[in-house]
Design a protein around this motif. Structure first.
Motif, short mmCIF file in Angstrom:
data_model
loop_
_atom_site.label_atom_id
_atom_site.label_comp_id
_atom_site.label_asym_id
_atom_site.label_seq_id
_atom_site.Cartn_x
_atom_site.Cartn_y
_atom_site.Cartn_z
N VAL A 212 0.84 -1.20 0.00
CA VAL A 212 0.00 0.00 0.00
C VAL A 212 0.87 1.25 0.00
N LEU A 213 1.96 1.22 0.77
CA LEU A 213 2.87 2.37 0.79
C LEU A 213 3.50 2.60 -0.58
N GLN A 214 3.81 1.52 -1.28
CA GLN A 214 4.36 1.67 -2.63
C GLN A 214 3.35 2.32 -3.57
N ARG B 246 -1.09 5.36 8.99
CA ARG B 246 -1.59 4.11 9.58
C ARG B 246 -0.79 2.90 9.15
N CYS B 247 -0.36 2.89 7.89
CA CYS B 247 0.47 1.77 7.41
C CYS B 247 1.85 1.77 8.09
N ILE B 248 2.42 2.96 8.25
CA ILE B 248 3.74 3.05 8.90
C ILE B 248 3.64 2.60 10.35
N ASP B 249 2.60 3.04 11.03
CA ASP B 249 2.44 2.64 12.43
C ASP B 249 2.20 1.14 12.55
N ALA C 164 5.65 -0.68 12.03
CA ALA C 164 6.51 -0.57 13.21
C ALA C 164 6.00 -1.47 14.35
N SER C 165 4.69 -1.49 14.55
CA SER C 165 4.13 -2.32 15.62
C SER C 165 4.32 -3.80 15.33
N LYS C 166 4.11 -4.18 14.07
CA LYS C 166 4.26 -5.60 13.69
C LYS C 166 5.71 -6.04 13.83
N ARG D 168 10.56 7.44 7.20
CA ARG D 168 9.46 7.54 8.16
C ARG D 168 9.22 6.20 8.86
N VAL D 169 9.37 5.10 8.12
CA VAL D 169 9.19 3.78 8.74
C VAL D 169 10.28 3.52 9.78
N MET D 170 11.55 3.84 9.45
CA MET D 170 12.66 3.62 10.38
C MET D 170 12.52 4.49 11.63
N THR D 171 12.07 5.70 11.45
CA THR D 171 11.86 6.59 12.60
C THR D 171 10.80 6.03 13.53
N ALA D 172 9.71 5.50 12.95
CA ALA D 172 8.65 4.90 13.76
C ALA D 172 9.16 3.65 14.48
N MET D 173 10.00 2.87 13.82
CA MET D 173 10.55 1.67 14.47
C MET D 173 11.44 2.04 15.65
#
Length: 499
Positions: free
Chosen positions: A32-34, A51-54, A57-59, A107-112
């Motif tokens: 979806v992000l792609q 929502r996808c990024i969060d 990171a949670s998964k 953004r994904v790495m920052t959330a992780m």
């Protein structure tokens, strides 16, 4: 498409699909992000990207926690510990995230990081992403590409390098130091921001003791008249290492300096880096464009107690003198002052004593310390001699013990060794004065008489003398008698004069 127009319309169905299906699966979130890459900022306004990024990171964090629990086991003593040799199964998402665009990946790495994902996993993901982006689209690996494409690709690579540097974990050894050096080469080559390069140099300096010689050999990307390797960057890395080492020493307790063990962790790192620097100097020394000032500033960056043996430094300086034969005498003397000839091994000292490239003063110092070492070796051969002076002299000649100590520990020993060295120099000066006086006397005697006449008369006198006091001639008894009579007459005259 909202509920205002129809019940269970497309908007509510899409929201339900995102919440119940997409956000429950990491691979679908990445897909979806792609698809949202070309829909920004509309996708941001609809909160699809966030929502996808969060969810990713949670998964990833949940998967990592589950993997950590699976690696827990009991030791033989009954304690619960983590099995480091077991394969980590919670980092399978690393390969999936490498397909994202750089802004979404950031953004994904920052959330992780905010979720508490392990720094090692973040580092592994950054290494994987950099390897794909900097080789797959790199214009440096495609010389035949067009200029316009080159400019676009170079800008993309610069953005990737700067972003990855900003995402690097603060923990040491979270990423391999070889990867940090690769990023630094790319940053220099792509002309990244100064802040990006300085950050990499600081990170490398904090763990320089695990680097290799190949890591330090950073090519110079400037004009053709410059050096082959980027010496200035290496110098800044060494300065960062020295400052970091000093700050760690200041933070340590005083009890560390009072201990008898000379090998603290910072000392071990110093010794490794000193050996690495000596090898680096030997590698760059043959460069004809390398100036003496740059060579010396690399050698002088580390403190004096970092080198217990100066063989590597002497080898590098010898290579530099051989490659730069046009150096003046003052420059050669200045360069050789970097060497502590006390700390040369026996083989290096023997080589230095016969090295014609060294200044005369340096050779004299080598011979002096070799004489002290020889005297100590002779003292060791006598078992009845006192070993205490020999031990002190050994400390003077080798210098290894004092060099292996920390600066606060060896201050008193250095003062004592200084006094002993001054006494030794005073004795040597007295012996040299005696030798000079004897030489002057011999020269004066030789000037008074011709050498040939002197040698002929001297040989005739030697021939008349008998080694054991006996002669084979017939009148051999008369000289002894005459001498006996002469001695008796002298004694009688002496007694008469006293009366």
């Amino acid at each position: 498409m909202t509920e205002d127009f129809s019940k269970d319309n497309l908007g509510s169905r899409a929201e339900e699909y995102l919440e119940s299906i997409v956000c429950k699966n990491l691979e679908m979130c990445v897909e979806v992000l792609q698809q949202c890459e070309n829909l920004i900022p509309l996708a941001d306004e609809l909160r699809i990207v966030s929502r996808c990024i969060d969810a990713i990171a949670s998964k990833a964090c949940a998967e990592q926690i589950a993997s950590s629990f699976s690696r827990l086991e009991y030791s033989s003593s009954g304690r619960l510990h983590m099995n480091k040799q077991a394969k980590r199964e919670g980092d399978w998402w690393i390969e999936d995230l490498s397909v994202l665009r750089i802004d979404l990946y950031q953004r994904v790495m920052t959330a992780m990081k905010c979720r508490g994902v392990r720094p090692e996993s973040i580092g592994a993901s950054l290494v994987n992403y950099a390897q794909k982006e900097l080789t797959k689209k790199s214009s440096l690996w495609n010389p035949s590409s067009q200029t316009k494409v080159d400019l676009i690709s170079t800008g993309h690579e610069r953005l990737v390098v700067e972003t990855i540097v900003n995402l690097l974990p603060v923990e040491k050894l979270a990423v391999p130091i070889t990867f940090l050096f690769g990023l630094l080469r790319s940053a220099v080559m792509l002309d990244c921001t100064i802040a990006c390069r300085l950050d990499l140099e600081r990170r490398i300096g904090s763990q320089l003791d695990v680097a290799t010689l190949d890591d330090l050999l950073i090519p110079s990307f400037r004009h053709a008249g410059d050096t082959l390797f980027d010496v200035d960057t290496v110098h800044r890395i060494l300065v960062n290492f020295s400052q970091q080492d000093d700050s760690e020493d200041d933070m340590e307790d005083a009890s560390v300096f009072e201990s008898d063990s000379p090998h603290s962790p910072s000392q071990t790192a110093l010794f490794k880096v000193a050996k690495l620097v000596d090898n680096y100097l030997a590698e760059i020394a043959p460069d004809a464009n390398l100036k003496l000032s740059k060579f010396m500033v690399i050698a002088e960056t580390l403190p004096t107690h970092a080198r217990t043996v100066h063989d590597g430094l002497y080898r590098a300086i010898d290579i530099y003198l051989k490659a730069h034969q046009g150096l003046s005498d003052s420059d050669r003397k200045k360069l050789c002052k970097l060497i502590d000839f006390q700390k040369l091994s026996q083989e290096a000292g023997a080589h230095a004593a016969q090295n014609e490239r060294l200044p005369l003063q340096a050779i004299v110092q080598v011979l002096y310390f070799e004489q002290i070492r020889l005297r100590n070796a002779l003292c060791c051969s006598y078992a009845d001699d006192d070993h205490k002076p020999m031990h002190n002299s050994w400390r003077i000649s080798s210098g290894a013990l004092s060099a292996a100590m920390s600066p606060r520990d060896n201050y008193a020993s250095l003062r004592r060794e200084n006094r002993e060295l001054k006494l030794e120099l005073a004795r040597l000066r007295m012996r040299l004065n005696d030798l000079e006086k004897e030489h002057v006397c011999m020269k004066r005697d030789m000037q008074k008489s011709h050498s040939r006449k002197f040698m002929s008369s001297f040989s005739k006198k030697i021939g008349k003398l008998s080694i054991f006091g006996h002669s084979s001639s017939r009148g051999s008894s008369s000289p002894s008698k005459n001498s006996h009579r002469t001695d008796s007459r002298v004694i009688e005259r002496t007694c008469a004069s006293t009366d």
